[in-house]
Design a protein around this motif. Structure first.
Motif, short mmCIF file in Angstrom:
data_model
loop_
_atom_site.label_atom_id
_atom_site.label_comp_id
_atom_site.label_asym_id
_atom_site.label_seq_id
_atom_site.Cartn_x
_atom_site.Cartn_y
_atom_site.Cartn_z
N LEU A 75 0.82 -1.22 0.00
CA LEU A 75 0.00 0.00 0.00
C LEU A 75 0.85 1.26 0.00
O LEU A 75 0.38 2.34 -0.38
N SER A 76 2.12 1.14 0.39
CA SER A 76 3.01 2.31 0.38
C SER A 76 3.65 2.55 -0.98
O SER A 76 4.30 3.58 -1.17
N ARG A 77 3.46 1.62 -1.92
CA ARG A 77 4.09 1.77 -3.24
C ARG A 77 3.06 2.31 -4.23
O ARG A 77 1.88 1.94 -4.22
N ASP A 78 3.55 3.18 -5.14
CA ASP A 78 2.66 3.68 -6.18
C ASP A 78 3.20 3.41 -7.58
O ASP A 78 2.63 3.85 -8.57
N ASP A 79 4.31 2.62 -7.68
CA ASP A 79 4.88 2.29 -8.98
C ASP A 79 4.31 0.95 -9.47
O ASP A 79 5.01 -0.03 -9.68
N LEU A 80 3.00 0.91 -9.64
CA LEU A 80 2.28 -0.32 -9.90
C LEU A 80 1.70 -0.39 -11.31
O LEU A 80 0.98 -1.33 -11.63
N GLY A 81 2.00 0.59 -12.13
CA GLY A 81 1.46 0.60 -13.49
C GLY A 81 1.93 -0.61 -14.29
O GLY A 81 3.11 -0.95 -14.26
N LEU A 90 -6.31 -11.36 -2.28
CA LEU A 90 -6.16 -9.94 -1.95
C LEU A 90 -7.48 -9.44 -1.39
O LEU A 90 -8.55 -9.94 -1.72
N ASP A 91 -7.37 -8.45 -0.49
CA ASP A 91 -8.59 -7.89 0.09
C ASP A 91 -9.01 -6.66 -0.71
O ASP A 91 -8.34 -6.23 -1.66
N GLU A 92 -10.14 -6.07 -0.33
CA GLU A 92 -10.71 -4.97 -1.10
C GLU A 92 -9.79 -3.76 -1.15
O GLU A 92 -9.63 -3.12 -2.19
N LEU A 98 -4.27 -1.29 -6.04
CA LEU A 98 -3.63 -1.76 -7.27
C LEU A 98 -4.30 -1.14 -8.49
O LEU A 98 -3.63 -0.61 -9.39
N ARG A 99 -5.62 -1.20 -8.53
CA ARG A 99 -6.34 -0.67 -9.70
C ARG A 99 -6.15 0.83 -9.83
O ARG A 99 -5.99 1.36 -10.95
N ALA A 100 -6.13 1.53 -8.70
CA ALA A 100 -6.00 2.98 -8.74
C ALA A 100 -4.65 3.42 -9.30
O ALA A 100 -4.52 4.53 -9.82
N HIS A 101 -3.65 2.55 -9.21
CA HIS A 101 -2.31 2.90 -9.69
C HIS A 101 -1.94 2.15 -10.97
O HIS A 101 -0.76 2.00 -11.29
#
Length: 431
Positions: A75-81, A90-92, A98-101
């Motif tokens: 959750l601390s990572r945003d380099d998920l593209g 996985l939970d909600e 993941l989808r947001a990034h």
């Protein structure tokens, strides 16, 4: 130009059709049988290492992982593209993050009898779990066949995609498993009965080839396939003789699959498994009437028979022995002949030998041998073809080089495409 004024039918309809020599187009196959390090992550230890490293996560393929572990790091990572999540847990909140990034999440389907995203091969014990207590119909193998056969889902695009993903994952795991090993294929008819001299001879063939250091690969079904897997699994001829005696009391898999499988599972349990991987089966749910045999130490089972057939032949890169069989075996022989006929990839070394066993069968009963000879005339393929009468002769042709045998992999550990971060320990809770 008078010929152009005549109809085509007047010119050629009565012309005898025959073969004329012509220049063939040569082309390489777009086929890779090597497992290469890449973006696929298939075990928790590798995923945890990636999360803790500064390297970008973009573009990874996460296959069958529990992403609830180390969730705070994720959750601390945003380099998920570009990350693609294939099944797993996985939970909600994790899914929304993941989808947001920019990640793509393929959900699992709890109705599927198999995990479409699994990153390792099956064992016979997995496929036949519950057999003794609840019968064959309750096993994973039987439920997977019903799922495949069910008319209500046969044309369901989502289920079709899940089956294709399963087969791709199985192909990856198979490729990684055989990489670096000497592999010899053994093929033959499913109708060969236990308790016969021919069954014992096929088992002896598998034993001899495995003893010489090769991994014996079969179509994973009954008959000659089971015999070769049994022989390869047996660590010596005493174990081989005991196993042949144990299974002979149930000669055929029809009409009772459970009665046929149980003696094989019991024989394996009594003798224990050798620590080396010597025997592999590659069956298919396409032929639901052919259950997988229990002597293959690992099983790569596919929904697509076309893919299964192609991989079975492609991975038999150090030789192929063909015992007597019927239409299915003939199909495999001709598929291999097509590969050898157009082979352009192995110009620096000899083609693998293709050994047909049984002169009468392959020259008189099913005259495939004259056809192979005609196809191989004047080509490299011709030097690869052999016709013999005994399994001793066949074993000598494909197993004349002793090789070290690789250890049997931990069945809990994924054996798919190489992880991006070295070798990780086996996970403790197989999905």
């Amino acid at each position: 130009m008078p010929s152009l004024q005549r109809p085509v039918s007047a010119r050629v309809s009565a012309v005898p059709v025959g073969w004329r020599p012509s220049q063939e187009v040569r082309y390489p196959r777009a086929e890779s049988l090597a497992a290469a390090a890449g973006r696929e992550v298939e075990d928790e230890a590798t995923w945890a290492s990636l999360l803790r490293s500064p390297a970008p996560l973009r573009g990874l393929r996460l296959q069958g992982l529990d992403l609830r572990r180390d969730r705070e790091l994720l959750l601390s990572r945003d380099d998920l593209g570009g990350i693609v999540v294939l099944g797993g847990r996985l939970d909600e909140q994790v899914e929304d993050h993941l989808r947001a990034h920019g990640a793509i999440v393929f959900p699992a389907d709890h109705r599927a009898p198999v995990d479409p995203y699994r990153a390792r091969l099956y064992t016979p014990q997995e496929l036949y779990a519950g057999l003794a207590e609840d019968g064959y119909d309750a096993t994973v193998d039987a439920r997977a066949y019903r799922w495949f056969e069910d008319a209500t889902v046969r044309h369901d695009a989502y289920v079709t995609a899940l089956r294709a993903i399963h087969d791709d994952a199985m192909s990856d795991a198979l490729t990684a498993l055989v990489q670096g090993r000497r592999v010899v294929g053994v093929m033959g008819g499913h109708a060969l009965r236990r308790g016969t001299d021919e069954f014992a001879a096929a088992a002896l063939l598998g034993h001899r080839v495995a003893e010489a250091g090769s991994l014996v690969v079969t179509g994973g079904g009954p008959g000659a396939m089971e015999a070769a897997n049994l022989g390869a699994w047996a660590c010596d001829e005493v174990v081989l003789a005991d196993a042949l005696h144990a299974v002979a009391r149930v000669p055929d898999f029809a009409p009772d699959i459970a009665a046929w499988v149980l003696p094989a599972l019991e024989a394996r349990s009594r003798s224990g498994d050798v620590p080396q991987l010597r025997s592999l089966g590659i069956p298919t749910w396409y032929y639901g009437h052919e259950p997988p045999n229990a002597f293959a130490q690992l099983v790569a089972k596919f929904f697509s028979n076309a893919l299964r057939e192609d991989l079975l032949l492609a991975h038999s890169r150090d030789g192929l022995v063909v015992l007597p069989g019927a239409a299915g075996t003939v199909q495999e022989v001709l598929q291999m002949a097509t590969r050898l006929y157009y082979e352009v990839d192995l110009v620096d070394r000899p083609l693998p030998p293709v050994v047909l066993v049984g002169r009468h069968h392959w020259t008189d009963h099913l005259p495939v041998w004259p056809l192979l000879q005609a196809l191989g005339r004047g080509r490299r393929m011709g030097g690869a073809l052999q016709l013999v009468d005994t399994v001793d002769e066949a074993a000598a042709l494909v197993a004349d080089t002793v090789c070290p045998q690789a250890p049997l992999p931990d069945p809990r550990r994924p054996v798919g495409v190489a992880s991006v971060v070295g070798n990780a320990p086996a996970r403790e809770d197989p999905p």
